[in-house]
Design a protein around this motif. Sequence first.
Motif, PDB file in Angstrom:
ATOM      1  N   LEU A  80      60.392  29.957  33.248  1.00 37.59           N
ATOM      2  CA  LEU A  80      59.774  29.316  34.408  1.00 37.59           C
ATOM      3  C   LEU A  80      58.936  29.943  35.306  1.00 37.59           C
ATOM      4  N   GLY A  81      58.683  31.024  34.855  1.00 33.08           N
ATOM      5  CA  GLY A  81      57.068  31.502  35.283  1.00 33.08           C
ATOM      6  C   GLY A  81      56.398  31.279  33.841  1.00 33.08           C
ATOM      7  N   SER A  82      56.839  30.393  32.535  1.00 34.64           N
ATOM      8  CA  SER A  82      55.894  29.951  31.844  1.00 34.64           C
ATOM      9  C   SER A  82      55.272  28.911  32.508  1.00 34.64           C
ATOM     10  N   LEU A  83      56.864  28.003  32.697  1.00 39.98           N
ATOM     11  CA  LEU A  83      55.968  27.270  33.397  1.00 39.98           C
ATOM     12  C   LEU A  83      54.730  26.894  34.679  1.00 39.98           C
ATOM     13  N   THR A  84      55.100  28.304  35.444  1.00 38.44           N
ATOM     14  CA  THR A  84      54.946  27.867  36.948  1.00 38.44           C
ATOM     15  C   THR A  84      53.136  28.885  36.389  1.00 38.44           C
ATOM     16  N   ILE A  85      52.696  29.621  35.761  1.00 36.13           N
ATOM     17  CA  ILE A  85      52.174  30.570  35.710  1.00 36.13           C
ATOM     18  C   ILE A  85      50.756  29.481  35.070  1.00 36.13           C
ATOM     19  N   ARG A  86      51.727  28.061  34.557  1.00 40.21           N
ATOM     20  CA  ARG A  86      49.889  27.595  34.241  1.00 40.21           C
ATOM     21  C   ARG A  86      48.866  26.633  35.388  1.00 40.21           C
ATOM     22  N   SER A  87      49.754  26.915  36.491  1.00 41.56           N
ATOM     23  CA  SER A  87      49.198  25.782  38.035  1.00 41.56           C
ATOM     24  C   SER A  87      48.550  26.825  38.171  1.00 41.56           C
ATOM     25  N   LYS A  88      48.823  28.030  38.324  1.00 42.67           N
ATOM     26  CA  LYS A  88      47.660  29.105  38.285  1.00 42.67           C
ATOM     27  C   LYS A  88      46.083  29.469  37.759  1.00 42.67           C
ATOM     28  N   PRO A  89      45.094  29.359  38.903  1.00 46.55           N
ATOM     29  CA  PRO A  89      43.639  29.522  38.049  1.00 46.55           C
ATOM     30  C   PRO A  89      43.606  30.402  36.505  1.00 46.55           C
ATOM     31  N   PHE A  90      42.745  30.192  35.706  1.00 46.25           N
ATOM     32  CA  PHE A  90      42.916  31.095  34.419  1.00 46.25           C
ATOM     33  C   PHE A  90      41.546  31.754  34.538  1.00 46.25           C
ATOM     34  N   HIS A  91      42.198  32.644  35.257  1.00 49.15           N
ATOM     35  CA  HIS A  91      41.212  34.356  35.581  1.00 49.15           C
ATOM     36  C   HIS A  91      42.086  35.101  36.442  1.00 49.15           C
ATOM     37  N   ASP A  92      41.133  36.388  36.552  1.00 45.47           N
ATOM     38  CA  ASP A  92      41.985  37.698  36.817  1.00 45.47           C
ATOM     39  C   ASP A  92      41.329  38.281  37.694  1.00 45.47           C
ATOM     40  N   SER A  93      41.741  38.620  38.613  1.00 44.06           N
ATOM     41  CA  SER A  93      41.455  39.197  40.188  1.00 44.06           C
ATOM     42  C   SER A  93      40.422  40.772  39.499  1.00 44.06           C
ATOM     43  N   GLU A  94      39.116  40.076  40.344  1.00 41.93           N
ATOM     44  CA  GLU A  94      38.205  41.028  39.769  1.00 41.93           C
ATOM     45  C   GLU A  94      38.482  42.720  40.616  1.00 41.93           C
ATOM     46  N   GLU A  95      39.826  42.331  41.709  1.00 44.35           N
ATOM     47  CA  GLU A  95      39.836  43.837  42.502  1.00 44.35           C
ATOM     48  C   GLU A  95      40.773  44.837  41.220  1.00 44.35           C
ATOM     49  N   LEU A  96      41.021  44.068  40.048  1.00 48.41           N
ATOM     50  CA  LEU A  96      42.244  44.678  39.245  1.00 48.41           C
ATOM     51  C   LEU A  96      41.181  45.279  37.981  1.00 48.41           C
ATOM     52  N   VAL A  97      39.767  44.772  37.613  1.00 48.74           N
ATOM     53  CA  VAL A  97      39.619  44.835  36.196  1.00 48.74           C
ATOM     54  C   VAL A  97      39.514  46.436  36.325  1.00 48.74           C
ATOM     55  N   PRO A  98      39.868  47.259  35.207  1.00 48.10           N
ATOM     56  CA  PRO A  98      39.165  48.728  35.377  1.00 48.10           C
ATOM     57  C   PRO A  98      37.958  48.566  34.956  1.00 48.10           C
ATOM     58  N   LEU A  99      37.143  50.353  36.010  1.00 48.05           N
ATOM     59  CA  LEU A  99      35.763  50.590  35.526  1.00 48.05           C
ATOM     60  C   LEU A  99      35.644  51.884  34.377  1.00 48.05           C
ATOM     61  N   CYS A 100      35.226  51.508  33.555  1.00 48.30           N
ATOM     62  CA  CYS A 100      34.684  52.910  32.998  1.00 48.30           C
ATOM     63  C   CYS A 100      33.672  53.325  33.784  1.00 48.30           C
ATOM     64  N   TYR A 101      34.313  54.951  34.127  1.00 46.38           N
ATOM     65  CA  TYR A 101      33.501  56.041  34.204  1.00 46.38           C
ATOM     66  C   TYR A 101      32.266  56.782  33.692  1.00 46.38           C
ATOM     67  N   ARG A 102      32.028  56.784  32.404  1.00 51.23           N
ATOM     68  CA  ARG A 102      30.649  57.099  32.063  1.00 51.23           C
ATOM     69  C   ARG A 102      29.850  55.718  31.110  1.00 51.23           C
ATOM     70  N   CYS A 103      30.168  55.031  31.342  1.00 51.54           N
ATOM     71  CA  CYS A 103      29.161  53.364  31.258  1.00 51.54           C
ATOM     72  C   CYS A 103      28.865  52.538  32.082  1.00 51.54           C
ATOM     73  N   SER A 104      29.602  52.791  33.312  1.00 50.78           N
ATOM     74  CA  SER A 104      30.085  51.935  34.863  1.00 50.78           C
ATOM     75  C   SER A 104      30.160  50.355  34.399  1.00 50.78           C
ATOM     76  N   THR A 105      30.810  50.436  32.485  1.00 50.50           N
ATOM     77  CA  THR A 105      31.065  48.948  32.227  1.00 50.50           C
ATOM     78  C   THR A 105      32.977  48.388  33.275  1.00 50.50           C
ATOM     79  N   ASN A 106      32.771  47.228  33.915  1.00 50.09           N
ATOM     80  CA  ASN A 106      33.741  46.337  33.883  1.00 50.09           C
ATOM     81  C   ASN A 106      34.583  46.400  32.784  1.00 50.09           C
ATOM     82  N   ASN A 107      36.421  46.598  32.140  1.00 51.47           N
ATOM     83  CA  ASN A 107      36.550  46.400  30.968  1.00 51.47           C
ATOM     84  C   ASN A 107      37.418  45.502  31.157  1.00 51.47           C
ATOM     85  N   PRO A 108      37.964  44.656  30.401  1.00 52.12           N
ATOM     86  CA  PRO A 108      39.079  43.435  30.793  1.00 52.12           C
ATOM     87  C   PRO A 108      40.173  44.083  30.879  1.00 52.12           C
TER      88      PRO A 108
END
Length: 1137
Positions: A932-960
């Motif tokens: 069910l989850g595999s089917l329903t996830i395809r109805s969602k946009p193909f990207h991740d929420s930016e709030e969840l993206v981890p930040l490197c505190y050395r180089c300030s890079t947003n990591n996937p």
Amino acid sequence: MRNPDSTFASLSFPFPPPRVVPVDSKQRALGVYDLAFKPDGTQLIIAAGNRLLVYDTSDGTLIQPLKGHKDTVYCVAYAKDGKRFASGSADKSVIIWTSKLEGILKYTHNDSIQCVSYNPVTHQLASCSSSDFGLWSPEQKSVSKHKSSSKITCCSWTNDGQYLALGMFNGVVSIRNKNGEEKVKIERPGGSLSPVWSICWNPSRDEHNDILAVADWGQRLSFFQLSGKQAIGCQDGTISFYQLIFSTVHGLYKDRYAYRDSMTDVIVQHLITEQKVRIKCRELVKKIAIYKNRLAIQLPDKILIYELYSDDSSDMHYRVKEKIAKKFECNLLVVCSDHIILCQEKRLQCLSFNGVKEREWLMESLIRYIKVIGGPSGREGLLVGLKNGQILKIFVDNLFAIVLLKQSTAVRCLDMSASRNKLAVVDENDTCLVYDIHTKELLFQEPNANSVAWNTQCEDMLCFSGGGYLNIKASNFPVHQQKLQGFVVGYNGSKIFCLHVFSMSAVEVPQSAPMYQYLERKMFKEAYQIACLGVTDTDWKELAMEALEGLEFETAKKAFTRVRDLRYLELISSIEERKKRGESNNELFLADVYAYQGKFHEAAKLYRKSGHESLALDMYTDLRMFDYAKDFLGSGDPKDTKMLITKQADWAKNINEPKAAVEMYISAGEHMKAIEISGDHGWVDMLIDIARKLDKAEREPLSKCAYYFKRLDNHGYAAETYMKIGDLKALVHLHVETQRWEEAFALSEKHPEFKDDVYVPYAQWLAENDRFEEAQKAFHKAGRQSEAVKVLEQLTHNAVVESRFNDAAYYYWMLSMQCLDIAQENEQQKTEMLQKFHHFQHLAELYHVYHSIHRYTEEPFSFHLPETLFNISRFLLHSLTKETPLGISKVNTLFALAKQSKALGAYKLARHAYDKLQGLQIPARFQKSIELGSLTIRSKPFHDSEELVPLCYRCSTNNPLLNNLGNVCINCRQPFVFSASSYEVLHLVEFYLEEGITDEEAVALIDLEAPRLNKREDKWEEMASDGAQRLRFDDNTDIIEEDDPFTAKLSFEQGGSEFVPVIVNRAVLRSMSRRDVLIKRWPKPLQWQYFRSLLPDASITMCPTCFQMFHSEDYELLVLQHNCCPYCRRRIDESNQ
């Protein structure tokens, strides 16, 4: 047979003296109006005052006063069946009482109750008052009452219960039936001037006519028939009492006794079998005689001769043989086989059964006693005693009487011994005299005799009665007495026939007393003859023993045969055989007898006296009486004594008497044998005695004692024995074997050389009992690091297999620290142990993380926030790049990641997780949810929420969110530092020291805290609690000034594939604040790790034991929940240790 004028024929039995029943003084003043006995005579009911008093007639004690009436009780009557009684009172009431003295019914009349009476048959109660009478029975619901023309003064029922007579105050007697109807009215002369005082019906049931006795106040007693006709009257008012006494008419021969019953019947009783037969003569029986199979009965005008049907001794069937139809006057009657003998004062007549007189004898004096003493048929002998003291023997076929002897006193009773050699006489002075018939010599005399009888089976034994005692005399021995009422009339074997009043009984009398009298005189054969008459088994045994000791083997054999004692019979048989072979030493025979009887000392003396000391020693040895054997030997050769003890011990052991053997071995000094036997039989008490008595120098027997103590689970005594001989090593082994670890630890503290002997077995025992954690500590304490690691590895493996992942993480952490300890101590294993350290640290972190995933997938409720589960899943997925450890499920990890990613808006990551799950084997319970989850996830946009993206505190890079490199920055390759609870990326950057700077110098430089140029007011605050380091900043500034030397060190070449660490020099270290730096102070050979916090607004706590980092708030909450570090389980109270 006795003359009627003798005391035997005219006995009188006076009435017992009256018993006075005491009445309470208060009741005595009121007077006793009536009384009644309970039918069985055990109680007396007295009407006294307004109470009933119940007395015990046996001792006159008051049983209970009964209260129920309110006025004087006038009358009381008991029912014939003894179940209830009634009382009547002036209060006009009648109360029915039970035999248990409980009132059960009460009814009233119109006037006071004058008398009550129970029907003797139906138990109907008649209660009479001044104006009426009532009839009540248990079957009636109410009392039927009938009016009376005058006051009723008395009442009485007939014996058959058919009629009730009522006596009136007006002199009239009214006879009523059971229903109260008047049948006869007797109007007596005098009328009302002679009120009736008392009436009573004749109590005899044999009378066919009912006679009523009436007493009136005119002092006149009148008798009336049931019809009302007057029968007898007395005018002078006197009453005379007469007692009719009928003499006993009876006869006795051996065990048959015939007596008169009901005046017209004869009962023949067999005294042995207790059989009885009644012969109805229907006329007055005047005389009875019995002899062998003959019975003669004299009636008023004839004599009947009976005989038995058969010669059987137990036959009781008589038939008429002859009838002599003549009237005879005689004092005594005797019957023989073919004749009857009539005695009339001085004259004896012998008649044939046809009534023809054949002979007649005329005596000098009155005949007082006559008895048939047996003889051939038609030639029987008679024993006759006269009043003048002459005693004669007469044969019925001889006209001449033989004078046996003449004494000075009159004869009352006679008997002759079985052999006709002795004569016993009882005279008128109650003296029993015994004569020798041939010499006319008086052998002895005894006082207080009323009758005498010889034992028909024993020549020298007779008995006589008198004064309430039975006297038995054997030979010339003293008389043996016992209580017996009546007259002795026969003595056959052990049975004495006694006539008491009108009944004859056979009394079994043991002949013990005369038998013992013969035994005292060593007259064994005579004693045996007495015993044959009847003694107890105990008496037979005593006779046998006495005869045996007297070497009277023939008598002893008979007696032992009687009691069936085969053992003594074998002894007698063996002695007789020896006598046949020529042995004649009676002392030796008697010694054997004493030995059989248990009189061993007497036997030993006789053996010695007869020169057979070896037999005495053999006897003592066979009987295990070795002490007596030693006493018997005396102060002889010690070798003999030693040999005796050895023989004693060996014999005891062979016959399975180990206890005795032990005692003997001890006395002989053979301690090892004694210990072995005691130990094999588990006799701890005996082992204790032996061990405590032994000297400590005797190590071998003491060690043997300790060995058996251990085997018998008596470890305390084993320890005591080892201490006695100073064998500490054995004592340690004992404590270890018995798992008494506290004692073992205490001993190893005092003696460190036994440390390995204690802790290694202790650790092994802990491991065997699944207490691996304690076992690991014990191995560690014992210095067995490799064993400690093995135990921990097993412990960890068990935790993983049992899905206890939190425990597995803890054990892997401990395992890593064990490897670090080994690396410190063992230079050769340093490299290997450090590799294992890092491997186990990695596994500990993986299992610690997977514990939350497992709980999420297996338990119905989640204990973590979605963000935490999301971070944990990502961390675990990035850590499982190479291989998956045992027990960790990729399916569970991806399932948790997919669910939380979808919930938090990381749709791209969720789709990736679902795609990965499609290529794995999915459990059935997740199948539907994943599809069910595999089917329903395809109805969602193909990207991740930016709030969840981890930040490197050395180089300030947003990591996937999905990082192929793992848990490092994709830009600078700096490893992320995670919180060990929420697994968020912490704002920490690890830095390294420039070459040449030691850890101590670095810490000292950081602690200098040199002031920075152009720096704003510093609001950093360092906090320390529970041994953890914390950094806190209270300002809202988000970044550190650009002139911070450490910030300059964070720069790196963009796009480089190699990780370039941050290396600081002394100047940078000096510029740092101690509150900005967290240090993992690893023990050697590891290097310390340094971390700089780049976001001072968030407080971070590091556990000082496992060096895991936490957000301070999370750490404090977890510590409150578990009272320890959630990772290494360091307890809070251990913080300062």
